[in-house]
Design a protein around this motif. Structure first.
Motif, PDB file in Angstrom:
ATOM      1  N   SER A  35      24.282 129.195 109.988  1.00  0.00           N
ATOM      2  CA  SER A  35      23.885 127.902 110.537  1.00  0.00           C
ATOM      3  C   SER A  35      23.628 126.900 109.437  1.00  0.00           C
ATOM      4  O   SER A  35      23.264 127.265 108.330  1.00  0.00           O
ATOM      5  CB  SER A  35      22.623 128.031 111.378  1.00  0.00           C
ATOM      6  OG  SER A  35      22.180 126.739 111.744  1.00  0.00           O
ATOM      7  N   TYR A 128      18.879 116.241 119.417  1.00  0.00           N
ATOM      8  CA  TYR A 128      19.355 117.585 119.676  1.00  0.00           C
ATOM      9  C   TYR A 128      18.901 118.535 118.578  1.00  0.00           C
ATOM     10  O   TYR A 128      18.326 119.573 118.844  1.00  0.00           O
ATOM     11  CB  TYR A 128      20.886 117.610 119.791  1.00  0.00           C
ATOM     12  CG  TYR A 128      21.375 118.960 120.254  1.00  0.00           C
ATOM     13  CD1 TYR A 128      21.367 119.281 121.615  1.00  0.00           C
ATOM     14  CD2 TYR A 128      21.781 119.933 119.344  1.00  0.00           C
ATOM     15  CE1 TYR A 128      21.762 120.537 122.049  1.00  0.00           C
ATOM     16  CE2 TYR A 128      22.183 121.189 119.784  1.00  0.00           C
ATOM     17  CZ  TYR A 128      22.166 121.488 121.134  1.00  0.00           C
ATOM     18  OH  TYR A 128      22.544 122.725 121.557  1.00  0.00           O
ATOM     19  N   VAL A 295      22.039 125.527 129.272  1.00  0.00           N
ATOM     20  CA  VAL A 295      20.593 125.721 129.247  1.00  0.00           C
ATOM     21  C   VAL A 295      20.216 126.957 128.438  1.00  0.00           C
ATOM     22  O   VAL A 295      21.050 127.791 128.096  1.00  0.00           O
ATOM     23  CB  VAL A 295      19.962 125.798 130.669  1.00  0.00           C
ATOM     24  CG1 VAL A 295      20.068 124.469 131.384  1.00  0.00           C
ATOM     25  CG2 VAL A 295      20.567 126.913 131.465  1.00  0.00           C
TER      26      VAL A 295
ATOM     27  N   ARG B 484       6.403 125.821 131.138  1.00  0.00           N
ATOM     28  CA  ARG B 484       7.362 126.308 132.121  1.00  0.00           C
ATOM     29  C   ARG B 484       6.730 127.230 133.154  1.00  0.00           C
ATOM     30  O   ARG B 484       7.415 127.901 133.904  1.00  0.00           O
ATOM     31  CB  ARG B 484       8.507 127.059 131.416  1.00  0.00           C
ATOM     32  CG  ARG B 484       9.372 126.167 130.540  1.00  0.00           C
ATOM     33  CD  ARG B 484      10.141 125.141 131.366  1.00  0.00           C
ATOM     34  NE  ARG B 484      10.950 124.263 130.527  1.00  0.00           N
ATOM     35  CZ  ARG B 484      10.513 123.146 129.956  1.00  0.00           C
ATOM     36  NH1 ARG B 484       9.255 122.754 130.131  1.00  0.00           N
ATOM     37  NH2 ARG B 484      11.303 122.402 129.220  1.00  0.00           N
TER      38      ARG B 484
HETATM   39  C1  LIG Z   1      15.256 118.512 123.081  1.00  0.00           C
HETATM   40  C2  LIG Z   1      15.892 119.573 123.913  1.00  0.00           C
HETATM   41  C3  LIG Z   1      15.136 120.201 124.908  1.00  0.00           C
HETATM   42  C4  LIG Z   1      15.709 121.201 125.672  1.00  0.00           C
HETATM   43  N1  LIG Z   1      14.927 121.792 126.634  1.00  0.00           N
HETATM   44  C5  LIG Z   1      15.467 122.767 127.376  1.00  0.00           C
HETATM   45  C6  LIG Z   1      14.703 123.411 128.371  1.00  0.00           C
HETATM   46  O1  LIG Z   1      13.549 123.080 128.558  1.00  0.00           O
HETATM   47  N2  LIG Z   1      15.246 124.389 129.107  1.00  0.00           N
HETATM   48  C7  LIG Z   1      16.529 124.767 128.923  1.00  0.00           C
HETATM   49  O2  LIG Z   1      16.979 125.658 129.607  1.00  0.00           O
HETATM   50  N3  LIG Z   1      17.287 124.195 127.989  1.00  0.00           N
HETATM   51  C8  LIG Z   1      16.792 123.203 127.214  1.00  0.00           C
HETATM   52  N4  LIG Z   1      17.577 122.597 126.272  1.00  0.00           N
HETATM   53  C9  LIG Z   1      18.952 123.063 126.100  1.00  0.00           C
HETATM   54  C10 LIG Z   1      18.964 124.291 125.221  1.00  0.00           C
HETATM   55  O3  LIG Z   1      18.137 124.109 124.127  1.00  0.00           O
HETATM   56  C11 LIG Z   1      20.354 124.614 124.791  1.00  0.00           C
HETATM   57  O4  LIG Z   1      21.081 124.925 125.931  1.00  0.00           O
HETATM   58  C12 LIG Z   1      20.401 125.795 123.866  1.00  0.00           C
HETATM   59  O5  LIG Z   1      19.593 125.596 122.757  1.00  0.00           O
HETATM   60  C13 LIG Z   1      21.812 126.061 123.408  1.00  0.00           C
HETATM   61  O6  LIG Z   1      21.803 127.172 122.572  1.00  0.00           O
HETATM   62  P1  LIG Z   1      23.058 127.627 121.756  1.00  0.00           P
HETATM   63  O7  LIG Z   1      22.680 128.883 121.107  1.00  0.00           O
HETATM   64  O8  LIG Z   1      24.240 127.607 122.608  1.00  0.00           O
HETATM   65  O9  LIG Z   1      23.307 126.486 120.674  1.00  0.00           O
HETATM   66  P2  LIG Z   1      22.367 125.765 119.637  1.00  0.00           P
HETATM   67  O10 LIG Z   1      20.967 126.058 119.866  1.00  0.00           O
HETATM   68  O11 LIG Z   1      22.790 124.353 119.636  1.00  0.00           O
HETATM   69  O12 LIG Z   1      22.757 126.416 118.254  1.00  0.00           O
HETATM   70  C14 LIG Z   1      23.949 126.092 117.609  1.00  0.00           C
HETATM   71  C15 LIG Z   1      23.724 126.121 116.130  1.00  0.00           C
HETATM   72  O13 LIG Z   1      24.953 126.192 115.462  1.00  0.00           O
HETATM   73  C16 LIG Z   1      24.943 125.352 114.360  1.00  0.00           C
HETATM   74  N5  LIG Z   1      26.310 124.967 114.041  1.00  0.00           N
HETATM   75  C17 LIG Z   1      27.216 124.401 114.853  1.00  0.00           C
HETATM   76  N6  LIG Z   1      28.367 124.212 114.189  1.00  0.00           N
HETATM   77  C18 LIG Z   1      28.177 124.651 112.931  1.00  0.00           C
HETATM   78  C19 LIG Z   1      29.006 124.723 111.783  1.00  0.00           C
HETATM   79  N7  LIG Z   1      30.227 124.262 111.810  1.00  0.00           N
HETATM   80  N8  LIG Z   1      28.473 125.242 110.660  1.00  0.00           N
HETATM   81  C20 LIG Z   1      27.212 125.705 110.634  1.00  0.00           C
HETATM   82  N9  LIG Z   1      26.383 125.684 111.697  1.00  0.00           N
HETATM   83  C21 LIG Z   1      26.874 125.143 112.834  1.00  0.00           C
HETATM   84  C22 LIG Z   1      24.130 124.193 114.835  1.00  0.00           C
HETATM   85  O14 LIG Z   1      23.627 123.472 113.728  1.00  0.00           O
HETATM   86  C23 LIG Z   1      23.038 124.891 115.608  1.00  0.00           C
HETATM   87  O15 LIG Z   1      21.994 125.276 114.771  1.00  0.00           O
HETATM   88  C24 LIG Z   1      17.035 121.592 125.471  1.00  0.00           C
HETATM   89  C25 LIG Z   1      17.773 120.982 124.466  1.00  0.00           C
HETATM   90  C26 LIG Z   1      17.222 119.994 123.693  1.00  0.00           C
HETATM   91  C27 LIG Z   1      18.033 119.355 122.623  1.00  0.00           C
END
Ligand SMILES: Cc1cc2nc3c(=O)[nH]c(=O)nc-3n(C[C@H](O)[C@H](O)[C@H](O)COP(=O)(O)OP(=O)(O)OC[C@H]3O[C@@H](n4cnc5c(N)ncnc54)[C@H](O)[C@@H]3O)c2cc1C
Ligand code: SF4
Ligand code: SF4
Lengths: 449, 515
Positions: A35, A128, A295, B484
């Protein structure tokens, strides 16, 4: 280069869950989590609480820093700028390469920008990433007005964040009601009222036209679709998110809005998988489910399921159970179970109850045979297990309404609205359901059976 | 509103300043009659002789008076010790009562006025600050800015507060003579309640009770809308005011031993000490009741109540230490350490203290029945060590003085032997648990951050596991702060209470068991 290794790109909830479960099932296989956001996994959902001073960044890390070493999961901090799927290599910005045997893409989302004039000015941003949070800290220092655009969950979180620092907020929402593509009218109104109660100037049916810069290239005002100009030094863009796949576009990897996957998270390329926010199912994984699930809970379930498939002989299809989600609008908690669309068709009916204060509300949706399809709860915590069962077993309306005390998950001594709700139900439906009786002893020892 | 609050703040600080300055007021003159009144028969002659040079002199501060006393007294005592004339050495401490008697000046002349100007102003100021809190603000979690606060996040205000508290405790326990004026100030109230002059413990009890009452009102404001918080705060306020403060004083008025009916051994570590037992046995039916009630609480009350409700029935509903922690200490709850390491230390320490208390008590009781023929010396020594290290240093200085540094439950978590006992029952035989709501946890960390006992609640919640931990005092704050609705404190059937291999609801692809 290590052979037989699994590399996971993205250390969010989906990537991390996948890594943890792979390790659980296979103590040996080398795992690397990559990451560029933060070295350690943190909870994105808690970003707002850092800004509000409820917690520090350290508190938002679900696992202690030594957890990764203890579990033999390598962490690689750095931005991947390109993936050579032929050579099976990740290429980092700093020139290093990392080979993989199997690659899990879990790159998450990025905030939407719809080509508004001025959207890239200083002081204009989405929320985000952790970096976004740091920017917001800078961008909102000593300002006297902020404008938020887009009426979703992150928008209301940003409103709460700004309000916690006494920064006046104008909240532009294009639709007629707050988040009304998801919430039925009454719920949208309830949330809208509460947002206003917190002195946020919520402007419904108002869209952003243009963001106006000052001479230094920083936002100084916005123009709305009503022709109004609002002075502000900060604009939060919160009109949803979309899969973060910039780096992966223009490669052999098949993408649409997100990375296209089947029900086992396989992409079109061998040994390459995608999970979490960045994955787009070619066909939805179940009735009423979306192609892209953005989510926390689904990210976790994707990770669990893929980990199973990567470590067990027999791969399974991702089969999510009853939908659930939750959020919080300032002080009002929201939970939803099953399917409650913003508007429903003739083949279902709904029962809605709201407290006098207008801050507690329940909505139930039933089919024509009175089987429960879903429910929304505001300001009233519900037991997940109860509705998971009720909905999957298709409990009848009367049974659900009568047994609500078993579903109640509010803290003890909380004001109990069950009788009120029952009376209204009886009135509307012409039924005569009564509260289940509890003996004194049962009450005294807090038994719920 | 802000205006009123600022006035409140100013009054509070003024009151505190007066309180702090009082010990330095007045002059000190010793009279033979004072020595006569405050020393035991057997020491009369010696004491009169020792203090002879001080009589008639006017000391301009307590420092010079105490210094002179110590000089004369120690010279005498040291000489005897040198000669090993142990039976003539004076072990009793007459410094505090004599300083108190010798003090004259404004405080002694107008104790009520100074009471009003110190404690009175502080209470008034506190209330003025607290009542307007969160007025016209919807009910909800009020944690904005905690980690930017100089007071609540180990900033400079917190450091000053902690240092002040620690200083106060050190003086209270080991140099009470310096507080003589403050004790004189509360004399009238003490006479009113018990018909006796005040001791430093009366002063302490009064401040302690007021702190719980005033900061209890703050809890009502802060947790408006959360009835669990409100009701249990009413409960600790009630138990402190009546059981810990008023009733014991009134007992004394009726020539009964000072007794707190809700204090349970081994927190009440002196319960089985000779003087306590004798005191109860010589106080007729009520004294007998004290003894029997105390024992019933230990052997029946604790297990039964804890079986049905968890240890919270005591720790956050009844106990005085818990009462202070939950009111005065509430602003500091987030400062508890959540690391695995501190959990380890906690288990060693708290159970170590329990073992110490049990052994000490066993020896005390054995001795009592053998009429001190065997281990008399050892008992006294054990009592002294325990009283110093655990009763005073741990429970007082560290327990409260460290609020702004290590959170509000340092004593309850690392030191309280009763908590250890309650905790064992809670862990192994109880209907209490904190239920985790299926798959709703978003791992945000609010629960862990605000758990005063340093329990990493999130670790359980995010894997769908119920929280069954011996240290949980059931304060309910993790549940309150969870955005939550994931956590619910409840009593229920023992079946399924501990789910070591939970299945998180929501994913039907596989049975995901956490481990
Ligand atoms: C402020 C906020 C509040 C939220 N609240 C809720 C909630 O209350 N309930 C809920 O269900 N969902 C919530 N969500 C949504 C939830 O957080 C996301 O659905 C979830 O975090 C997605 O997880 P993920 O593992 O798919 O990706 P992410 O958590 O986005 O992780 C992806 C990671 O990959 C890294 N990355 C991407 N491309 C590269 C690259 N090329 N090189 C290196 N690193 C890279 C990114 O930097 C990031 O760290 C919220 C989102 C936000 C932004
Ligand atoms: S686990 Fe919850 S109820 Fe128990 S002590 Fe911690 S915060 Fe209080
Ligand atoms: S506060 Fe609630 S959502 Fe946040 S980590 Fe704790 S249990 Fe999970």
């Amino acid at each position: 280069m290590i052979e037989n290794n699994i590399v996971i790109l993205g250390n969010g909830i989906s990537g991390v869950t996948c890594a943890r479960h792979i390790r659980k099932n296979n103590p040996k296989v080398p795992i690397t989590l990559v990451s560029a956001e933060t070295r350690h996994f943190f909870s994105r959902t808690a970003l707002m609480y850092i800004y509000m001073g409820h917690m520090t960044y350290e508190h938002t890390k679900p696992y202690a820093d030594d957890f990764w070493e203890k579990n033999d999961i390598s962490l690689r901090f750095g931005w991947v700028k390109e993936i050579d799927f032929g050579q099976k290599q990740l290429k980092f910005e700093d020139g290093e390469v990392l080979g993989y045997q199997q690659l899990v893409l879990a790159t998450g989302s990025k905030p939407n920008k719809f080509g508004w004039p001025g959207q890239d000015l200083n002081g204009v941003q989405g929320l985000y990433s952790y970096q976004d949070l740091l920017n917001m800290e800078e961008n909102t220092r000593d300002i006297d007005h902020a404008v938020l655009v887009g009426g979703g969950l992150i928008g209301v979180e940003m409103a709460e964040m700004l309000a916690s620092r006494n920064i006046p907020v104008t909240f532009l929402v294009r639709e007629k009601g707050f988040w009304d593509n998801v919430l039925p009218k009454k719920e949208a109104a309830l949330v809208g009222r509460h947002i206003r109660e917190h002195h946020v100037d919520l402007k419904l049916e108002t869209a952003l036209e243009e963001i106006i810069p000052d001479s230094s290239g920083r936002v100084k005002a916005v123009k709305t679709s009503n022709g109004e100009t609002i002075n502000c030094q900060f604009v939060g863009l919160t009109a949803g998110v979309s899969p973060n796949i910039e780096v992966l576009k223009n490669s052999e990897l098949e993408t649409n809005r997100g990375i296209l996957v089947d029900h086992q998270f396989r992409t079109n390329l061998p040994d390459v998988f995608a999970i979490g926010d960045c994955a787009e199912f070619k066909t939805t994984p179940g009735k009423g489910r979306k192609h892209i699930e953005q989510v926390w809970y689904t990210g976790r379930m994707h990770g669990e399921t893929l980990a199973h498939n990567l470590t067990q002989k027999k791969a399974v299809n991702y089969t999510p159970g009853i939908w659930f989600n939750s959020a919080k609008f300032f002080d009002i908690e929201y939970q939803t179970y099953g399917q409650v669309p913003a508007e429903w068709t003739e083949d279902s009916w709904s029962f809605y109850w709201e407290s006098e204060s207008g801050k507690v509300a329940l909505r139930f949706l039933f089919d024509l045979e009175d089987r429960i399809l879903g429910m929304n709860a505001f300001g009233w915590r519900m037991r997940h297990e109860f509705f998971d069962r009720a909905i999957s077993e298709g409990w009848k309306a009367e049974r659900v309404i009568r047994q609500l005390d078993k579903a109640d998950f509010n803290p003890e001594f909380h004001k109990n609205f069950h009788q009120q709700l029952l009376s209204q139900y009886n009135r509307e439906k012409g039924t005569s359901i009564t509260l289940p009786k509890q003996s004194f002893i049962q009450k005294l020892i807090g038994s719920r059976s | 509103m802000k205006f009123l609050q600022n006035i409140g703040l100013i009054l509070f600080i003024l009151g505190l300043l007066v309180f702090t300055a009082l010990p330095f007021l007045g002059t000190y003159q010793l009279e033979p009659s004072m020595v006569e009144e405050h020393t035991k028969e057997m020491h009369q002659e010696a004491m009169q002789e020792i203090l002879e040079p001080m009589v008639g002199k006017t000391y301009s501060s307590n420092f010079s008076f105490i210094k002179a006393y110590n000089q004369h007294f120690n010279t005498y005592n040291e000489a005897l010790k040198e000669e090993q004339a142990w039976d003539q050495v004076i072990w009793d401490d007459y410094l505090f009562p004599l300083t108190k008697a010798a003090s004259s000046g404004p405080v002694a002349e107008a104790p009520n006025l100074f009471m009003a100007l110190s404690i009175g102003l502080a209470v008034l100021g506190g209330l003025l600050y607290i009542f307007p809190l969160y007025r016209n603000v919807p009910a909800g979690i009020k944690h904005d800015g905690i980690y930017f606060s100089a007071m609540k996040a180990r900033g400079w205000l917190g450091i000053i507060t902690g240092t002040y508290l620690i200083g106060f405790y050190v003086i209270l326990y080991w140099y009470p003579e310096y507080l003589a004026n403050l004790v004189i100030m509360v004399d009238p109230l003490s006479y009113l309640l018990s018909g006796n002059p005040a001791s430093q413990w009366f002063l302490y009890g009064l401040i302690y009770t007021l702190a719980i009452l005033v900061m209890g009102i703050r809890m009502f404001r802060k947790y408006k809308g959360n009835n669990y918080q409100t009701i249990r705060t009413v409960s600790v306020m009630f138990f402190q005011l009546s059981f810990a403060f008023l009733i014991p004083e009134i007992l004394v008025l009726f020539n009964m031993p000072w007794h707190d009916f809700k204090n349970i051994w081994p927190l009440d570590y002196s319960f089985f000490y000779e003087y306590r037992i004798d005191g109860m046995l010589s106080s007729g039916a009520l004294g007998m009741f004290m003894l029997v009630w105390g024992i019933i609480l230990i052997v029946i009350g604790v297990p039964i109540f804890t079986y049905f409700y968890g240890k919270r029935w005591y720790c956050s509903w009844v106990c005085g230490c818990g009462g202070l922690a939950e009111t005065l200490g509430d602003p500091y709850r987030q400062l508890s350490d959540k690391s695995l390491k501190s959990w380890k230390i906690e288990r060693y320490l708290v159970h170590g203290v329990l073992v110490f208390a049990v052994l000490m008590t066993a020896i005390t009781i054995t001795n009592y029945f053998m009429e001190f023929s065997l281990l008399g010396q050892a008992t006294d020594q054990l009592h002294a060590i325990y009283g110093f290290a655990i009763g005073s240093a741990f429970a007082g200085v560290i327990g409260t003085g460290f609020y702004p540094f290590m959170g509000n439950r340092v004593w309850c978590r690392f030191g309280c032997p009763l908590a250890a006992y309650l905790g064992m029952v809670q862990r192994f035989k109880s209907r209490f648990r904190i239920t985790t709501n299926g798959g709703q946890c978003i791992s945000c960390g609010n629960c862990s951050t605000y758990c005063e006992m340093g329990i990493d609640v999130r670790w359980y919640a995010q894997r769908g596991q119920n929280i069954v931990r011996s240290s949980c005092v059931g304060c309910g704050v993790c549940s309150a702060v969870c955005p939550r609705g994931v956590l619910k404190l409840e009593n229920g059937s023992e079946e399924g209470r501990i789910n070591d291999m939970p299945i998180i609801i929501g994913n039907e692809s596989i049975n995901v068991k956490s481990s």
